[in-house]
Design a protein around this motif. Sequence first.
Motif, PDB file in Angstrom:
ATOM      1  N   LEU A   1      -4.782   5.120   0.050  1.00 29.14           N
ATOM      2  CA  LEU A   1      -3.787   4.086   0.306  1.00 29.14           C
ATOM      3  C   LEU A   1      -2.853   3.985   1.503  1.00 29.14           C
ATOM      4  O   LEU A   1      -2.444   3.134   2.093  1.00 29.14           O
ATOM      5  CB  LEU A   1      -2.936   4.058  -1.052  1.00 29.14           C
ATOM      6  CG  LEU A   1      -3.478   3.462  -2.176  1.00 29.14           C
ATOM      7  CD1 LEU A   1      -2.601   3.381  -3.339  1.00 29.14           C
ATOM      8  CD2 LEU A   1      -4.348   1.950  -2.069  1.00 29.14           C
ATOM      9  N   PHE A   2      -2.480   5.349   1.672  1.00 33.28           N
ATOM     10  CA  PHE A   2      -1.735   5.512   2.975  1.00 33.28           C
ATOM     11  C   PHE A   2      -2.518   5.102   4.235  1.00 33.28           C
ATOM     12  O   PHE A   2      -2.119   4.696   5.383  1.00 33.28           O
ATOM     13  CB  PHE A   2      -1.075   6.944   3.017  1.00 33.28           C
ATOM     14  CG  PHE A   2      -0.377   7.309   4.377  1.00 33.28           C
ATOM     15  CD1 PHE A   2       0.798   6.810   4.385  1.00 33.28           C
ATOM     16  CD2 PHE A   2      -1.011   7.784   5.436  1.00 33.28           C
ATOM     17  CE1 PHE A   2       1.760   7.176   5.597  1.00 33.28           C
ATOM     18  CE2 PHE A   2      -0.052   8.035   6.638  1.00 33.28           C
ATOM     19  CZ  PHE A   2       1.187   7.674   6.703  1.00 33.28           C
TER      20      PHE A   2
ATOM     21  N   TYR B   1       0.879  -1.132  -0.130  1.00 37.26           N
ATOM     22  CA  TYR B   1      -0.009   0.098  -0.064  1.00 37.26           C
ATOM     23  C   TYR B   1       0.998   1.239   0.005  1.00 37.26           C
ATOM     24  O   TYR B   1       0.585   2.269  -0.501  1.00 37.26           O
ATOM     25  CB  TYR B   1      -0.867   0.027   1.354  1.00 37.26           C
ATOM     26  CG  TYR B   1      -2.213  -0.969   1.063  1.00 37.26           C
ATOM     27  CD1 TYR B   1      -2.775  -1.230   0.046  1.00 37.26           C
ATOM     28  CD2 TYR B   1      -2.332  -1.607   2.327  1.00 37.26           C
ATOM     29  CE1 TYR B   1      -3.744  -2.158   0.062  1.00 37.26           C
ATOM     30  CE2 TYR B   1      -3.554  -2.682   2.194  1.00 37.26           C
ATOM     31  CZ  TYR B   1      -3.917  -2.871   1.218  1.00 37.26           C
ATOM     32  OH  TYR B   1      -5.190  -3.746   1.030  1.00 37.26           O
TER      33      TYR B   1
ATOM     34  N   CYS C   1      -3.503   8.620  -3.184  1.00 39.20           N
ATOM     35  CA  CYS C   1      -2.528   8.383  -2.416  1.00 39.20           C
ATOM     36  C   CYS C   1      -2.862   8.444  -0.800  1.00 39.20           C
ATOM     37  O   CYS C   1      -2.182   7.445  -0.166  1.00 39.20           O
ATOM     38  CB  CYS C   1      -1.589   9.644  -2.734  1.00 39.20           C
ATOM     39  SG  CYS C   1      -0.193   9.917  -1.567  1.00 39.20           S
TER      40      CYS C   1
ATOM     41  N   SER D   1       0.666   4.463  -2.786  1.00 38.40           N
ATOM     42  CA  SER D   1       0.635   5.408  -2.227  1.00 38.40           C
ATOM     43  C   SER D   1       1.971   6.765  -2.646  1.00 38.40           C
ATOM     44  O   SER D   1       1.539   7.939  -3.155  1.00 38.40           O
ATOM     45  CB  SER D   1       0.669   5.625  -0.812  1.00 38.40           C
ATOM     46  OG  SER D   1       0.093   6.783  -0.196  1.00 38.40           O
TER      47      SER D   1
END
Length: 272
Positions: free
Chosen positions: A172-173, A114, A169, A118
């Motif tokens: 996903l972070f 992930y 981004c 990101s």
Amino acid sequence: MEKREQLVLTFYNPKVPKLKGNRNYQRPTLPINQHPSDSMPPQRQQQHVDQIHIYIRMFCGSLCGFGLLMLTGTSSLNWVQFLVIKNGLELYAGLWITCNHELCWSHTPKSPYYLQFSRAFFLISVFATLVALVWLISSCLSRRGSITTNLDLKVSILSFISAISLLLCLILFLAQVYWHAKDALEPDLLWTYHINWWSDFLYMFSGIISFLNYMTFSFPSLDRNVSAIPIEKSRLGVGPVTTVLPDEDGGKLSPEKESPTEEVKTDSRMEL
């Protein structure tokens, strides 16, 4: 009784043009629009429209620049705070920062990756914003003839790409944080993470304004010097209407293809 003061009323009857042949009828005088732009030549009006176009474009560029400034300023800081449940130890990590503790994620990537995705979307967002800003700055510095065609549409597309990439981004972070924390850590997102959502909002708002600017000013301006061709029409259905239709051979209208009103007129004359 005291004498009342005599009031004198003066009526103003302006001279208005009369219709020829009817002296009793006076044509009413309509109010005239006294807006300053009405007396302005078309070239001057077009210059004002172009200036408004440029100002809106500069406003969109300032939104993208401010969003990029916030994004790059917070990218090197910590985005999340981890609290170890057992001993209450505080650990910090970010998009480009990894803590040295064994419980935090290390420099070695692990599935489901992930964090790597990101970072990739973060770079795409920054690159798209930089390209849009370079085009906007070059359009302001260069002459009119060398401006990139459909610049507002391209800036709008790049702004939307940057906004969507930054949104992925951040999502996903967040998935990386909650996947890595599990039961040993308690995550707490910091203000540096939340401020990136404002950058995403600025990118999206800039894309919408650029697209509206393109849709508003993409249509060509009307030329007042172009003369319109009058069309002959009957008034209240009375009187013939001249209709000229091309023949199949490309010649003039044949006598057999006269208008219906002309045929009715000739029949009435024959009966008389």
